[in-house]
Scaffold this motif. Structure first.
Motif, PDB file in Angstrom:
ATOM      1  N   VAL A 189      -6.704   3.897  -7.218  1.00 56.60           N
ATOM      2  CA  VAL A 189      -5.957   3.711  -5.969  1.00 56.60           C
ATOM      3  C   VAL A 189      -6.889   3.218  -4.864  1.00 56.60           C
ATOM      4  CG1 VAL A 189      -4.720   4.942  -4.138  1.00 56.60           C
ATOM      5  CG2 VAL A 189      -4.143   5.352  -6.522  1.00 56.60           C
ATOM      6  N   ARG A 190      -8.079   3.800  -4.784  1.00 57.70           N
ATOM      7  CA  ARG A 190      -9.029   3.365  -3.764  1.00 57.70           C
ATOM      8  C   ARG A 190      -9.426   1.906  -3.964  1.00 57.70           C
ATOM      9  NH1 ARG A 190     -14.468   2.879  -2.703  1.00 57.70           N
ATOM     10  NH2 ARG A 190     -15.156   3.636  -0.648  1.00 57.70           N
ATOM     11  N   ALA A 208      -6.408  -0.296  -3.028  1.00 55.55           N
ATOM     12  CA  ALA A 208      -6.222  -0.260  -1.577  1.00 55.55           C
ATOM     13  C   ALA A 208      -7.257  -1.123  -0.871  1.00 55.55           C
ATOM     14  CB  ALA A 208      -6.305   1.180  -1.079  1.00 55.55           C
ATOM     15  N   CYS A 240      -6.110  -4.722  -1.215  1.00 48.57           N
ATOM     16  CA  CYS A 240      -4.998  -4.999  -0.295  1.00 48.57           C
ATOM     17  C   CYS A 240      -5.480  -5.124   1.142  1.00 48.57           C
ATOM     18  CB  CYS A 240      -3.939  -3.898  -0.389  1.00 48.57           C
ATOM     19  SG  CYS A 240      -3.101  -3.806  -1.996  1.00 48.57           S
ATOM     20  N   LEU A 241      -6.435  -4.287   1.518  1.00 50.11           N
ATOM     21  CA  LEU A 241      -6.952  -4.337   2.884  1.00 50.11           C
ATOM     22  C   LEU A 241      -7.707  -5.640   3.138  1.00 50.11           C
ATOM     23  CD1 LEU A 241      -7.383  -2.873   5.575  1.00 50.11           C
ATOM     24  CD2 LEU A 241      -9.428  -1.821   4.594  1.00 50.11           C
ATOM     25  N   LEU A 280       2.109   1.673  -3.508  1.00 51.11           N
ATOM     26  CA  LEU A 280       0.983   2.153  -4.303  1.00 51.11           C
ATOM     27  C   LEU A 280       0.766   3.653  -4.094  1.00 51.11           C
ATOM     28  CD1 LEU A 280      -1.576   1.675  -6.036  1.00 51.11           C
ATOM     29  CD2 LEU A 280      -2.777   1.156  -3.886  1.00 51.11           C
ATOM     30  N   THR A 281       0.872   4.109  -2.862  1.00 53.37           N
ATOM     31  CA  THR A 281       0.690   5.529  -2.553  1.00 53.37           C
ATOM     32  C   THR A 281       1.753   6.380  -3.232  1.00 53.37           C
ATOM     33  OG1 THR A 281      -0.243   4.912  -0.401  1.00 53.37           O
ATOM     34  CG2 THR A 281       0.464   7.195  -0.687  1.00 53.37           C
ATOM     35  N   TRP A 290       0.823  -1.212   0.000  1.00 54.54           N
ATOM     36  CA  TRP A 290       0.000   0.000   0.000  1.00 54.54           C
ATOM     37  C   TRP A 290       0.860   1.267   0.000  1.00 54.54           C
ATOM     38  CZ3 TRP A 290       0.836   3.315   3.960  1.00 54.54           C
ATOM     39  CH2 TRP A 290       1.375   2.799   5.143  1.00 54.54           C
ATOM     40  N   SER A 309       1.118   6.394  -7.090  1.00 53.13           N
ATOM     41  CA  SER A 309      -0.053   7.199  -7.451  1.00 53.13           C
ATOM     42  C   SER A 309       0.221   8.691  -7.273  1.00 53.13           C
ATOM     43  CB  SER A 309      -1.252   6.786  -6.600  1.00 53.13           C
ATOM     44  OG  SER A 309      -0.983   6.988  -5.216  1.00 53.13           O
TER      45      SER A 309
END
Length: 353
Positions: free
Chosen positions: A339-340, A343, A346-347, A265-266, A262, A269
């Motif tokens: 991204v959301r 994410a 991943c969560l 990814l952040t 994550w 992005s």
């Protein structure tokens, strides 16, 4: 009163008393004390009436000074301003009544304005530079002694406004990126503290407002109200803000989690947003992250208010092609939605493990 005398709150938290009084009793007694103190204050409508009267009295004082041509002489204006500021500090320390508090604030504002008028009259050839330096000196000199949150908030914020006025007057639009860099540094210095100092709290929020205000100024000068053609490219500010966001992620994330999917990814992005979007979106994201990270509802609300204002001004900017505007807004939205979604995956994977 003797210096060794204790207040009720200090007595309740004293080591020798803590064993006799439990935490629930301390909370109850503290709550009762707060309610008793609040009951001693004037009603709200009385405080509003007193405050309004104080501001009206200062308004008439300013009219008198203008009619008396005090502001026409630079030295007299500066001396009058210093006297007003000294009187404001004295009144604030003398009494905490509503009338005197508001009167001291209005006197401080008037004194500040008087000093700036005197400085501009004294150095006409360097008008905005003289005003900026004079206001900076007043802000640094008065801030430690005048404990009024409103003045401590507005006075530093005015520095950014004066700098923006100088950029407009001189049409030196490339300096807008320098202003953004200074505001980013100041905001990072003041906002990234888990235990912020109460003394610097107004300056802290002023630094949080400076940056969005400058970004709005960058877009406001491109609408039909302005005729001086702000054609400065925005990519230097976008590059600076992208780097600042990456530093913010690194600062707020534990070392053990900086290789997590994550986090990668952040970072990716944010780099994409730095290429696709404009500085306003990056500023809103930064404020939102800091607000959530430190539980600061004011910063969170500021980011929510700023983003629609920015998008409206950005849409009506003259020197940006409509297709490019649509691409920026749509591209930023697509990146954030993707991204959301990732994410969320991943969560769910972490929860299932």
């Amino acid at each position: 009163m003797n210096d060794n005398d204790l207040t009720v709150r200090e007595l309740l938290t004293h080591p020798q008393v803590q064993g006799l009084v439990n935490s629930e009793d301390v909370k109850r007694l503290t709550h009762d004390l707060d309610e008793s103190e609040a009951s001693l204050k004037d009603p709200l409508y009385i405080r509003v009436l007193f405050g309004t009267g104080a501001w009206f009295s200062t308004f008439f004082l300013l009219i008198f000074l203008a009619v008396a041509r005090v502001f026409s002489d630079s030295e007299t204006a500066i001396i009058s301003g210093v006297i007003f500021l000294a009187a404001a500090i004295y009144l604030s320390k003398r009494s905490q009544s509503t009338f005197l508090t508001q009167l001291s604030l209005s006197l401080a504002m008037c004194g500040n304005v008087s000093v700036l008028i005197g400085a501009s009259e004294l150095l006409r050839t360097l008008e905005f530079s003289a005003v900026f330096v004079a206001h900076f000196i007043v802000c640094v000199a008065v801030y430690p002694f005048y404990a009024n949150s409103i003045y401590r908030f507005l006075s530093p914020l005015a520095l950014s406004g004066i700098a923006a006025a100088w950029i407009i007057a001189e049409e030196a639009f490339s300096f807008i990126h320098l202003l953004v860099a200074v505001e980013v540094f100041l905001a990072g210095l003041l906002l990234l503290h888990k235990k912020p100092c109460l003394f610097l709290a107004p300056l802290r929020y002023a630094s949080a407002v400076m940056l969005p205000a400058t970004i709005l100024f960058m877009n406001l000068t491109q609408v039909d109200l302005w005729r001086n053609n702000f054609n400065e490219p925005l990519w230097p500010s976008s590059l600076l803000l992208t780097g600042s966001l990456l530093f913010l992620y690194w600062y707020l994330t534990d070392v053990s989690k900086r290789r997590a999917p994550w986090f990668i990814l952040t970072v990716v992005s944010t780099l994409l947003l730095g290429v696709l979007t404009t500085p306003g979106v990056l500023v809103a994201i930064g404020l939102l992250i800091i607000g959530y990270a430190f539980g600061d509802k004011i910063l969170t609300a500021l980011s929510y208010v700023f983003i629609p204002c920015f998008l409206v001004l950005f849409y009506y900017a003259l020197n940006i092609d409509l297709a490019h505007k649509s691409w920026v807004i749509a591209g930023s939205g697509i990146v954030l939605l993707v991204v959301r979604w990732i994410a969320g995956l991943c969560l769910r994977r972490e929860v299932s493990q």
